[in-house]
Design a protein around this motif. Sequence first.
Motif, mmCIF file in Angstrom:
data_model
loop_
_atom_site.group_PDB
_atom_site.id
_atom_site.type_symbol
_atom_site.label_atom_id
_atom_site.label_comp_id
_atom_site.label_asym_id
_atom_site.label_seq_id
_atom_site.Cartn_x
_atom_site.Cartn_y
_atom_site.Cartn_z
ATOM 1 N N SER A 124 1.123 -1.003 -0.222
ATOM 2 C CA SER A 124 0.559 -0.237 0.163
ATOM 3 C C SER A 124 0.440 1.186 0.067
ATOM 4 O O SER A 124 2.038 1.179 0.751
ATOM 5 C CB SER A 124 -1.222 0.107 1.410
ATOM 6 O OG SER A 124 -0.423 0.095 2.473
ATOM 7 N N ASP B 244 0.725 3.625 1.740
ATOM 8 C CA ASP B 244 0.574 4.230 3.265
ATOM 9 C C ASP B 244 1.980 3.131 3.618
ATOM 10 O O ASP B 244 2.633 3.831 5.259
ATOM 11 C CB ASP B 244 0.180 4.844 3.684
ATOM 12 C CG ASP B 244 -1.036 3.464 4.108
ATOM 13 O OD1 ASP B 244 -0.256 2.028 3.778
ATOM 14 O OD2 ASP B 244 -1.624 4.042 5.162
ATOM 15 N N GLU B 245 2.310 1.890 3.233
ATOM 16 C CA GLU B 245 3.217 0.422 3.643
ATOM 17 C C GLU B 245 2.339 0.023 5.129
ATOM 18 O O GLU B 245 3.369 -0.559 5.058
ATOM 19 C CB GLU B 245 4.462 1.455 4.064
ATOM 20 C CG GLU B 245 5.164 1.711 2.619
ATOM 21 C CD GLU B 245 6.717 1.614 2.487
ATOM 22 O OE1 GLU B 245 7.128 1.857 3.575
ATOM 23 O OE2 GLU B 245 7.048 2.001 1.722
ATOM 24 N N SER B 246 1.322 0.969 5.060
ATOM 25 C CA SER B 246 0.906 -0.165 6.126
ATOM 26 C C SER B 246 0.210 -2.115 6.457
ATOM 27 O O SER B 246 0.385 -2.154 6.840
ATOM 28 C CB SER B 246 -0.252 0.301 7.078
ATOM 29 O OG SER B 246 -1.824 0.539 5.464
ATOM 30 N N GLN B 247 0.307 -1.646 4.914
ATOM 31 C CA GLN B 247 0.070 -3.435 4.524
ATOM 32 C C GLN B 247 -0.027 -3.045 2.877
ATOM 33 O O GLN B 247 0.890 -2.849 2.358
ATOM 34 C CB GLN B 247 -1.485 -3.751 4.204
ATOM 35 C CG GLN B 247 -3.149 -2.934 5.077
ATOM 36 C CD GLN B 247 -4.034 -2.988 4.654
ATOM 37 O OE1 GLN B 247 -4.717 -3.115 3.482
ATOM 38 N NE2 GLN B 247 -4.872 -2.641 5.527
ATOM 39 N N GLN C 102 2.257 -0.010 -6.458
ATOM 40 C CA GLN C 102 1.912 0.710 -4.828
ATOM 41 C C GLN C 102 0.189 1.029 -5.090
ATOM 42 O O GLN C 102 -0.254 1.885 -4.767
ATOM 43 C CB GLN C 102 2.654 1.635 -4.563
ATOM 44 C CG GLN C 102 3.877 1.792 -3.324
ATOM 45 C CD GLN C 102 4.585 2.446 -3.025
ATOM 46 O OE1 GLN C 102 5.015 3.693 -4.075
ATOM 47 N NE2 GLN C 102 4.677 2.610 -1.786
ATOM 48 N N ARG D 145 -6.823 -2.974 -0.116
ATOM 49 C CA ARG D 145 -7.567 -2.594 1.873
ATOM 50 C C ARG D 145 -8.468 -4.156 2.557
ATOM 51 O O ARG D 145 -8.211 -3.958 3.185
ATOM 52 C CB ARG D 145 -7.523 -1.507 1.910
ATOM 53 C CG ARG D 145 -7.382 -1.076 3.294
ATOM 54 C CD ARG D 145 -7.149 0.453 3.765
ATOM 55 N NE ARG D 145 -5.817 1.251 3.213
ATOM 56 C CZ ARG D 145 -4.587 1.281 3.809
ATOM 57 N NH1 ARG D 145 -4.329 0.755 4.534
ATOM 58 N NH2 ARG D 145 -3.858 1.717 3.053
ATOM 59 N N ASP E 224 -0.719 -7.046 7.438
ATOM 60 C CA ASP E 224 -0.263 -6.034 8.663
ATOM 61 C C ASP E 224 1.079 -6.021 8.449
ATOM 62 O O ASP E 224 1.114 -7.366 8.458
ATOM 63 C CB ASP E 224 -1.236 -6.106 9.319
ATOM 64 C CG ASP E 224 -1.182 -4.827 10.366
ATOM 65 O OD1 ASP E 224 -0.563 -4.886 11.075
ATOM 66 O OD2 ASP E 224 -2.030 -4.516 10.387
ATOM 67 N N THR E 225 1.375 -5.185 8.234
ATOM 68 C CA THR E 225 2.792 -4.340 8.337
ATOM 69 C C THR E 225 3.712 -5.090 9.166
ATOM 70 O O THR E 225 4.618 -5.223 9.534
ATOM 71 C CB THR E 225 3.865 -3.069 7.322
ATOM 72 O OG1 THR E 225 3.014 -3.591 5.932
ATOM 73 C CG2 THR E 225 4.759 -2.928 7.809
ATOM 74 N N LYS E 226 2.889 -3.928 10.532
ATOM 75 C CA LYS E 226 3.485 -3.615 11.966
ATOM 76 C C LYS E 226 2.947 -5.560 12.791
ATOM 77 O O LYS E 226 4.717 -6.296 13.056
ATOM 78 C CB LYS E 226 2.874 -2.894 12.422
ATOM 79 C CG LYS E 226 2.897 -1.367 12.154
ATOM 80 C CD LYS E 226 2.447 -0.562 13.233
ATOM 81 C CE LYS E 226 2.673 0.778 12.688
ATOM 82 N NZ LYS E 226 2.027 1.903 13.395
ATOM 83 N N THR E 227 1.904 -6.356 12.362
ATOM 84 C CA THR E 227 1.625 -7.678 13.578
ATOM 85 C C THR E 227 2.148 -8.376 12.436
ATOM 86 O O THR E 227 2.160 -9.552 12.998
ATOM 87 C CB THR E 227 0.118 -7.340 13.527
ATOM 88 O OG1 THR E 227 -0.286 -7.417 12.346
ATOM 89 C CG2 THR E 227 -0.059 -6.364 14.400
#
Length: 355
Positions: free
Chosen positions: A195, A197-200, A246, A272, A221-224
């Motif tokens: 994505s 915003d690089e969150s996914q 992207q 998303r 999910d990029t963080k989890t």
Amino acid sequence: MTSSRRLVCVVLSLLLASMWTPSVQAMQDAQIVWENRNYTHIFPQFSSVSSDEKWVLTVDVSSSTSVEILIRNLETGEQLPMIYFGVELPQKIINVVFGKDSSTVDVVTEGFYSYIVTLSTSTGQPVDTIVVPLPNGIMSAAFPFADRARWIISASDGLFIFNRQSKTVDTVYCTFGDHTNTYANYRGATWIGISEDESQFYTSGSTSTTGEVPSRLCAWDTKTLAQIYQRDDNPLFSWKPVRNQQSACVPFMMLATESLPNEVQGYIYNLRTGTEVRALPFVYQYGYSFVSLSIDGLYIGYQARDSNQDPIRFMSTETGIVFGQHLQRNHQNQVIHFLSGSNLDVYIPDSYPNE
């Protein structure tokens, strides 16, 4: 002996005034901002744009062991000396992208070991080589975050995030060699997207030993590193991930078939959420080919064979109105690269046999 091909690099500026013509599909030729032609053996198959959007590289990956990299200035069309990069079997080239800026190019290779080789754009010579310590499996796809330090790596036995600075690997999932486990993409993804915003991030690939179809689209999910969803295709429509990795959307296109004018030939899905945004109208008997999307998903570039030509057409995905086209000569183009500027510029490297 390989026949020489002529490479036509075009930046198109799409004219939007006709989009608002009521109840008809308005169409006009896209405006060519610049066009350069030169004789070369390169057959462009994908491209990468530098972070400042001043340079674009086009890559010929017809051979898994060598690439020719053509770099051009997006404002002037100026071409840098061609970069040739080759590896010896069993190594094979997985991906080629710009480094963090336009001074370097990163080439990802897979073999007995996996590497990220950084080349200088001015000399074409390697300036750095990093070993990718995959925990398990053979690399099938790789795509970087904007910082170029972190890479999403898909392998036959799992999905991983590699940090080239800390030399660490985070595991998204791993099958530990159990190929009866078809969770996510069987034996690795063939496409990775991310994505804006690089969150996914997203992966696409097969679901079983039956081949590329049916295919599966997954979101993470990029963080989890948790999976958000997975969606499988069906006998009529298949996921067709775009080269602009992207984009906020992904096409879901009808498989090759003779269609009727009243049929839907594709859909746009929100990456998303994995939900349908809108249907795509009938464009020609055999449907869309080499689809590209703008980053916001509002515009689509595609080819649909028309008589003896293969025009690239541009459509609003909200209205279905075709608002521009660029004519091709009896061939299909594998790169239609939307830039992020608000004026809807598109980069098209075009090759065809000499006349």
